[in-house]
Design an enzyme around this catalytic site. Structure first.
Site, mmCIF file in Angstrom:
data_model
loop_
_atom_site.group_PDB
_atom_site.id
_atom_site.type_symbol
_atom_site.label_atom_id
_atom_site.label_comp_id
_atom_site.label_asym_id
_atom_site.label_seq_id
_atom_site.Cartn_x
_atom_site.Cartn_y
_atom_site.Cartn_z
ATOM 1 C CG LEU A 1 20.159 30.334 28.504
ATOM 2 C CD1 LEU A 1 21.329 29.385 28.691
ATOM 3 C CD2 LEU A 1 19.995 30.680 27.026
ATOM 4 C CG HIS B 1 16.255 32.121 19.007
ATOM 5 N ND1 HIS B 1 16.090 31.315 20.122
ATOM 6 C CD2 HIS B 1 16.373 31.280 17.955
ATOM 7 C CE1 HIS B 1 16.083 30.050 19.752
ATOM 8 N NE2 HIS B 1 16.256 30.001 18.438
ATOM 9 C CG ASN C 1 24.087 38.456 22.951
ATOM 10 O OD1 ASN C 1 24.167 39.024 21.865
ATOM 11 N ND2 ASN C 1 24.110 37.131 23.068
ATOM 12 C CD GLU D 1 23.669 35.269 19.553
ATOM 13 O OE1 GLU D 1 23.403 35.645 20.704
ATOM 14 O OE2 GLU D 1 23.972 34.092 19.301
HETATM 15 C C1 GAR Z 1 23.370 33.482 23.061
HETATM 16 O O1 GAR Z 1 23.796 32.790 21.909
HETATM 17 C C2 GAR Z 1 21.894 33.779 22.974
HETATM 18 O O2 GAR Z 1 21.453 34.080 21.683
HETATM 19 C C3 GAR Z 1 21.319 32.460 23.427
HETATM 20 O O3 GAR Z 1 22.147 32.054 24.490
HETATM 21 C C4 GAR Z 1 23.466 32.583 24.286
HETATM 22 C C5 GAR Z 1 23.856 33.330 25.534
HETATM 23 O O4 GAR Z 1 25.099 33.928 25.421
HETATM 24 N N1 GAR Z 1 19.932 32.604 23.810
HETATM 25 C C6 GAR Z 1 19.024 31.665 23.621
HETATM 26 O O5 GAR Z 1 19.290 30.575 23.171
HETATM 27 C C7 GAR Z 1 17.604 32.051 24.024
HETATM 28 N N2 GAR Z 1 16.662 31.104 23.506
HETATM 29 P P1 GAR Z 1 25.547 35.160 26.308
HETATM 30 O O6 GAR Z 1 25.131 34.877 27.746
HETATM 31 O O7 GAR Z 1 27.056 35.159 26.183
HETATM 32 O O8 GAR Z 1 24.912 36.407 25.767
#
Ligand code: GAR
Length: 209
Positions: free
Chosen positions: A92, A111, A16, A182
């Site tokens: 997280l 999220h 992200n 996302e």
């Molecule tokens: C993503 O899917 C984000 O939406 C989720 O963790 C992943 C991280 O991916 N976040 C949550 O679950 C927050 N509650 P990334 O590090 O590749 O962006």
């Protein structure tokens, strides 16, 4: 010009964050600049993405520092860097009520589900997609929302729906939610907010003292 200075907080892979970097490089966020990327783990791959884009990083180790130590160091850096907006992009953990109150700038989070469904304490990363599949719902998606003291409970800014397909595994579903929701939603929400915050900054600079 009062550009909005944003900080991005990551815990792991940082796809992200990459979407935000790519969107900025395409010129889609003229009102904002990523001034800092901070992490809760020193080996978070998101830090490499930031370094490759020449963005200053703050590598923190939440396990070693403890929650309070982590938040204190983070808060100090965000205040020193005069950050106007904090973006949780794959962060997280849950920020404390005290941290949110003391930072005094908007915080937003991405999220990987259609809140209020599949949100709150314990719903993060792949666990969200596991729960979606276990519930047998035909749709899921992603949500960008403001962060307040209630986990995943702040006002919703943007949402996008994504289908759950036969044969989905949590990993397949996670990838589809990222690609179709996302990575589009977060840059859109950030650009919109940066424009709004820049306007506010300029209005306050123009105001007679
Ligand atoms: C993503 O899917 C984000 O939406 C989720 O963790 C992943 C991280 O991916 N976040 C949550 O679950 C927050 N509650 P990334 O590090 O590749 O962006």
């Amino acid at each position: 010009m009062g550009l909005t200075r944003l900080a991005v907080l990551v815990s792991g892979s940082g796809t992200n964050l990459q979407a935000l970097i790519d969107s900025a490089e395409r010129g889609e966020n003229p009102a904002g600049r990523i001034a800092l990327v901070a992490s809760s783990a020193p080996d978070a791959y998101g830090l490499e993405r930031a370094r490759a884009a020449r963005i200053p990083v703050l590598a923190l180790d939440k396990k070693a520092l403890g929650s309070q130590g982590f938040e204190a160091r983070l808060l100090q850096a965000l205040l020193e860097q005069e950050i106007d907006l904090l973006v949780l992009a794959g962060f997280l953990h849950i920020l404390s009520r005290d941290f949110i109150a003391r930072l005094q700038v908007p915080i937003i989070n991405i999220h990987p589900a259609l809140l209020p469904a599949f949100g709150g304490r314990g719903f993060y990363g792949l666990k969200v997609h596991q729960a979606v599949l276990a519930a047998g719902v035909p749709f899921t998606g992603a949500t960008v929302h403001y962060v307040n003291e209630i986990p995943d409970g702040g006002q919703i800014l943007l949402q996008k729906q994504v289908p759950v397909l036969p044969g989905d595994t949590p990993e397949l579903l996670q990838q589809r939610v990222m690609e179709q929701a996302e990575w589009l939603l977060l840059p859109q929400a950030v650009a919109r907010l940066c424009t709004e915050l820049q306007r506010q900054k300029e209005a306050s600079l123009d105001a007679p003292s």
